[in-house]
Motif scaffolding. Structure first.
Motif, PDB file in Angstrom:
ATOM      1  N   GLY A   1       0.825  -1.197   0.000  1.00  0.00           N
ATOM      2  CA  GLY A   1       0.000   0.000   0.000  1.00  0.00           C
ATOM      3  C   GLY A   1       0.861   1.249   0.000  1.00  0.00           C
ATOM      4  N   PHE A   2       0.192   2.383  -0.136  1.00  0.00           N
ATOM      5  CA  PHE A   2       0.861   3.673  -0.242  1.00  0.00           C
ATOM      6  C   PHE A   2       0.497   4.538   0.951  1.00  0.00           C
ATOM      7  N   GLY A   3       1.463   5.298   1.452  1.00  0.00           N
ATOM      8  CA  GLY A   3       1.162   6.288   2.472  1.00  0.00           C
ATOM      9  C   GLY A   3       0.203   7.306   1.874  1.00  0.00           C
ATOM     10  N   PRO A   4      -0.705   7.857   2.688  1.00  0.00           N
ATOM     11  CA  PRO A   4      -1.721   8.781   2.162  1.00  0.00           C
ATOM     12  C   PRO A   4      -1.146   9.968   1.395  1.00  0.00           C
ATOM     13  N   SER A   5       0.036  10.434   1.790  1.00  0.00           N
ATOM     14  CA  SER A   5       0.617  11.612   1.140  1.00  0.00           C
ATOM     15  C   SER A   5       1.509  11.270  -0.055  1.00  0.00           C
ATOM     16  N   THR A   6       1.746   9.983  -0.323  1.00  0.00           N
ATOM     17  CA  THR A   6       2.581   9.593  -1.459  1.00  0.00           C
ATOM     18  C   THR A   6       1.953  10.093  -2.753  1.00  0.00           C
ATOM     19  N   GLN A   7       2.741  10.792  -3.535  1.00  0.00           N
ATOM     20  CA  GLN A   7       2.275  11.378  -4.794  1.00  0.00           C
ATOM     21  C   GLN A   7       2.281  10.322  -5.895  1.00  0.00           C
ATOM     22  N   ILE A   8       1.107   9.992  -6.399  1.00  0.00           N
ATOM     23  CA  ILE A   8       0.946   9.023  -7.479  1.00  0.00           C
ATOM     24  C   ILE A   8       0.747   9.802  -8.776  1.00  0.00           C
ATOM     25  N   ASP A   9       1.453   9.415  -9.839  1.00  0.00           N
ATOM     26  CA  ASP A   9       1.340  10.115 -11.120  1.00  0.00           C
ATOM     27  C   ASP A   9       0.012   9.767 -11.790  1.00  0.00           C
ATOM     28  N   THR A  10      -0.764  10.803 -12.110  1.00  0.00           N
ATOM     29  CA  THR A  10      -2.062  10.636 -12.765  1.00  0.00           C
ATOM     30  C   THR A  10      -2.081  11.445 -14.050  1.00  0.00           C
ATOM     31  N   ASP A  11      -3.189  11.394 -14.767  1.00  0.00           N
ATOM     32  CA  ASP A  11      -3.313  12.175 -15.996  1.00  0.00           C
ATOM     33  C   ASP A  11      -3.357  13.674 -15.702  1.00  0.00           C
ATOM     34  N   TYR A  12      -3.569  14.057 -14.442  1.00  0.00           N
ATOM     35  CA  TYR A  12      -3.549  15.475 -14.041  1.00  0.00           C
ATOM     36  C   TYR A  12      -2.273  15.844 -13.298  1.00  0.00           C
TER      37      TYR A  12
ATOM     38  N   GLY B   1     -11.939   5.204 -10.927  1.00  0.00           N
ATOM     39  CA  GLY B   1     -12.071   5.854 -12.227  1.00  0.00           C
ATOM     40  C   GLY B   1     -10.939   6.810 -12.548  1.00  0.00           C
ATOM     41  N   ASP B   2     -10.200   7.281 -11.521  1.00  0.00           N
ATOM     42  CA  ASP B   2      -9.056   8.162 -11.793  1.00  0.00           C
ATOM     43  C   ASP B   2      -8.048   7.423 -12.656  1.00  0.00           C
ATOM     44  N   LEU B   3      -7.419   8.153 -13.567  1.00  0.00           N
ATOM     45  CA  LEU B   3      -6.437   7.569 -14.475  1.00  0.00           C
ATOM     46  C   LEU B   3      -5.036   7.743 -13.901  1.00  0.00           C
ATOM     47  N   VAL B   4      -4.336   6.631 -13.735  1.00  0.00           N
ATOM     48  CA  VAL B   4      -3.005   6.596 -13.142  1.00  0.00           C
ATOM     49  C   VAL B   4      -1.998   6.184 -14.209  1.00  0.00           C
ATOM     50  N   ARG B   5      -0.827   6.812 -14.175  1.00  0.00           N
ATOM     51  CA  ARG B   5       0.226   6.520 -15.159  1.00  0.00           C
ATOM     52  C   ARG B   5       0.766   5.111 -14.940  1.00  0.00           C
ATOM     53  N   LEU B   6       0.816   4.336 -16.032  1.00  0.00           N
ATOM     54  CA  LEU B   6       1.305   2.965 -15.992  1.00  0.00           C
ATOM     55  C   LEU B   6       2.638   2.865 -16.716  1.00  0.00           C
ATOM     56  N   ARG B   7       3.407   1.842 -16.388  1.00  0.00           N
ATOM     57  CA  ARG B   7       4.718   1.641 -17.012  1.00  0.00           C
ATOM     58  C   ARG B   7       4.591   1.501 -18.528  1.00  0.00           C
ATOM     59  N   SER B   8       3.479   0.974 -19.001  1.00  0.00           N
ATOM     60  CA  SER B   8       3.273   0.769 -20.441  1.00  0.00           C
ATOM     61  C   SER B   8       3.232   2.089 -21.206  1.00  0.00           C
ATOM     62  N   GLY B   9       3.110   3.212 -20.476  1.00  0.00           N
ATOM     63  CA  GLY B   9       3.033   4.516 -21.116  1.00  0.00           C
ATOM     64  C   GLY B   9       1.609   5.038 -21.206  1.00  0.00           C
ATOM     65  N   ARG B  10       0.638   4.182 -20.981  1.00  0.00           N
ATOM     66  CA  ARG B  10      -0.754   4.630 -21.013  1.00  0.00           C
ATOM     67  C   ARG B  10      -1.214   4.969 -19.596  1.00  0.00           C
TER      68      ARG B  10
ATOM     69  N   VAL C   1      -9.926   0.654 -10.469  1.00  0.00           N
ATOM     70  CA  VAL C   1     -11.233  -0.004 -10.404  1.00  0.00           C
ATOM     71  C   VAL C   1     -11.692  -0.248  -8.969  1.00  0.00           C
ATOM     72  N   ARG C   2     -10.766  -0.169  -8.027  1.00  0.00           N
ATOM     73  CA  ARG C   2     -11.139  -0.358  -6.630  1.00  0.00           C
ATOM     74  C   ARG C   2     -10.086   0.314  -5.761  1.00  0.00           C
ATOM     75  N   ILE C   3     -10.541   0.878  -4.648  1.00  0.00           N
ATOM     76  CA  ILE C   3      -9.617   1.547  -3.740  1.00  0.00           C
ATOM     77  C   ILE C   3     -10.110   1.357  -2.310  1.00  0.00           C
ATOM     78  N   GLU C   4      -9.183   1.185  -1.403  1.00  0.00           N
ATOM     79  CA  GLU C   4      -9.498   0.995   0.008  1.00  0.00           C
ATOM     80  C   GLU C   4      -8.495   1.764   0.852  1.00  0.00           C
ATOM     81  N   THR C   5      -8.906   2.103   2.057  1.00  0.00           N
ATOM     82  CA  THR C   5      -8.002   2.681   3.037  1.00  0.00           C
ATOM     83  C   THR C   5      -7.868   1.692   4.172  1.00  0.00           C
ATOM     84  N   LEU C   6      -6.645   1.323   4.466  1.00  0.00           N
ATOM     85  CA  LEU C   6      -6.347   0.369   5.525  1.00  0.00           C
ATOM     86  C   LEU C   6      -5.800   1.141   6.718  1.00  0.00           C
ATOM     87  N   GLN C   7      -6.464   1.078   7.845  1.00  0.00           N
ATOM     88  CA  GLN C   7      -5.982   1.738   9.062  1.00  0.00           C
ATOM     89  C   GLN C   7      -5.515   0.669  10.034  1.00  0.00           C
ATOM     90  N   VAL C   8      -4.340   0.866  10.585  1.00  0.00           N
ATOM     91  CA  VAL C   8      -3.732  -0.098  11.492  1.00  0.00           C
ATOM     92  C   VAL C   8      -3.505   0.581  12.831  1.00  0.00           C
TER      93      VAL C   8
END
Length: 181
Positions: free
Chosen positions: A34-45, A56-65, A70-77
């Motif tokens: 998983g990712f820390g909440p503040s980790t910056q993920i590259d998106t189309d914006y 539905g948000d578009l995230v940059r993939l290694r393939s270049g597209r 399709v699914r997202i969750e927040t895990l609290q420990v």
């Protein structure tokens, strides 16, 4: 467990997860990705904090597209959920800790999050915990541990701070138990 896109899309888009269904990690093995909440993920914006991403948000993939989440969750420990809370603490990979300007900004990850080893073939991965043990990262002191876990229809590599991180449908917490929720 293999899931079809229709099944994934039919499940709640964001929910809290009961850690008891994961089992209790030991101090030597905390394998949740998983990712820390503040980790910056590259998106189309451009880069966005993981905690702001939605289905539905578009995230940059290694393939270049760009691929839709399709699914997202927040895990609290918290301490009641694990035997050794230190094993679940996030791993911080500081700016330029992996060479030159890599990553280009700090990346905060769950210890079990897989990273592509850029010196090898793209199919070679190490966990954030491996980098911690090798001295390339450090534990990040957090009193409240939260991870954002998201998935695509298939396994993909996503970019965060110039680091390629593996996201697999199986990494979704509680995937095998989703019918019970």
């Amino acid at each position: 467990m293999e899931q079809h896109l229709a099944e994934i899309l039919a499940t709640p888009s964001r929910r809290s997860v009961d850690l008891m269904m994961l089992g209790t990690p030991t101090s030597s093995a905390w394998n949740i990705a998983g990712f820390g909440p503040s980790t910056q993920i590259d998106t189309d914006y451009g880069p966005r904090p993981a905690q702001t991403l939605r289905v539905g948000d578009l995230v940059r993939l290694r393939s270049g597209r760009f691929g839709p989440i399709v699914r997202i969750e927040t895990l609290q420990v918290d301490e009641a959920d694990v035997d050794d809370i230190s094993a679940a603490k996030p791993v911080l990979i500081g700016r330029a800790r992996l060479g030159f300007d890599f990553p280009i900004r700090p990346v905060l990850l769950a210890p079990g999050q897989k990273l592509s080893d850029r010196q090898r073939l793209p199919e070679t991965y190490r966990t954030a915990g491996d980098l911690l043990r090798a001295g390339f990262a450090q534990r990040h002191p957090e009193s409240l541990l939260r991870y954002v876990v998201f998935s695509f229809a298939a396994a993909e590599d996503v970019c965060a701070g110039g680091v390629w991180l593996r996201v697999e449908p199986a990494d979704l917490v509680g995937n095998e138990n989703q019918g019970a929720n």
